[in-house]
Design a protein around this motif. Structure first.
Motif, PDB file in Angstrom:
ATOM      1  N   SER A 178       0.831  -1.211   0.000  1.00  0.00           N
ATOM      2  CA  SER A 178       0.000   0.000   0.000  1.00  0.00           C
ATOM      3  C   SER A 178       0.859   1.252   0.000  1.00  0.00           C
ATOM      4  O   SER A 178       0.594   2.195  -0.740  1.00  0.00           O
ATOM      5  CB  SER A 178      -0.930   0.008   1.218  1.00  0.00           C
ATOM      6  N   ASN A 205      -8.462   3.883  -9.437  1.00  0.00           N
ATOM      7  CA  ASN A 205      -8.924   2.694  -8.724  1.00  0.00           C
ATOM      8  C   ASN A 205      -7.867   2.165  -7.768  1.00  0.00           C
ATOM      9  O   ASN A 205      -8.165   1.814  -6.626  1.00  0.00           O
ATOM     10  CB  ASN A 205      -9.339   1.595  -9.705  1.00  0.00           C
ATOM     11  N   GLN A 209      -8.277   2.079  -3.742  1.00  0.00           N
ATOM     12  CA  GLN A 209      -8.198   0.823  -2.993  1.00  0.00           C
ATOM     13  C   GLN A 209      -7.091   0.862  -1.945  1.00  0.00           C
ATOM     14  O   GLN A 209      -7.267   0.360  -0.830  1.00  0.00           O
ATOM     15  CB  GLN A 209      -7.981  -0.343  -3.948  1.00  0.00           C
ATOM     16  N   GLU A 215      -8.316   2.971   0.885  1.00  0.00           N
ATOM     17  CA  GLU A 215      -9.324   2.207   1.636  1.00  0.00           C
ATOM     18  C   GLU A 215      -8.639   1.205   2.555  1.00  0.00           C
ATOM     19  O   GLU A 215      -8.991   1.073   3.734  1.00  0.00           O
ATOM     20  CB  GLU A 215     -10.257   1.486   0.666  1.00  0.00           C
ATOM     21  N   THR A 216      -7.651   0.499   2.033  1.00  0.00           N
ATOM     22  CA  THR A 216      -6.908  -0.469   2.838  1.00  0.00           C
ATOM     23  C   THR A 216      -6.210   0.198   4.006  1.00  0.00           C
ATOM     24  O   THR A 216      -6.252  -0.287   5.139  1.00  0.00           O
ATOM     25  CB  THR A 216      -5.875  -1.216   1.957  1.00  0.00           C
TER      26      THR A 216
END
Length: 111
Positions: free
Chosen positions: A7, A98, A102, A105-106
């Motif tokens: 991430s 995207n 993501q 969000e993680t």
């Protein structure tokens, strides 16, 4: 590589990409061509939008040339190439949005 490292790597990659698109990093806010954004993510989105708008203008100009009777093969090939570039850029914009979404969000779930 752990999920946190992946991430973080994604965020660094896309921040670097956003900077290449013209997003200036200064304080907590970035700017794209003089307009302020509330976050680097918004600034990246605006930069992609401006980049895609510019490409669309090139395609429109070439299309107008063809419509005005300048339908030589060289103009048609250039129009095709610019259209393919637009497709490539659009796909990359969607993929980057995207992936960053993501990743954020993680990261949000882990805190």
């Amino acid at each position: 590589m752990s999920n946190a490292n992946v991430s973080g790597h994604l965020l660094n990659t896309y921040i670097t990409g956003a900077n290449a698109l013209g997003v200036s990093s200064g304080t907590s806010r970035g700017s794209v061509s003089g307009s302020s954004a509330n976050s680097w993510y918004e600034a990246m989105s605006r930069a992609w939008g401006q980049t895609l708008d510019s490409q669309a203008a090139r395609i429109t100009q070439l299309s107008d040339m063809v419509g005005a009777g300048q339908d030589q093969p060289s103009v048609m090939i250039q129009l095709t190439a610019e259209s393919l570039r637009m497709q490539f850029m659009s796909n990359n914009a969607a993929t980057s949005q995207n992936a960053v979404g993501q990743a954020l969000e993680t990261l949000g779930k882990r805190q």
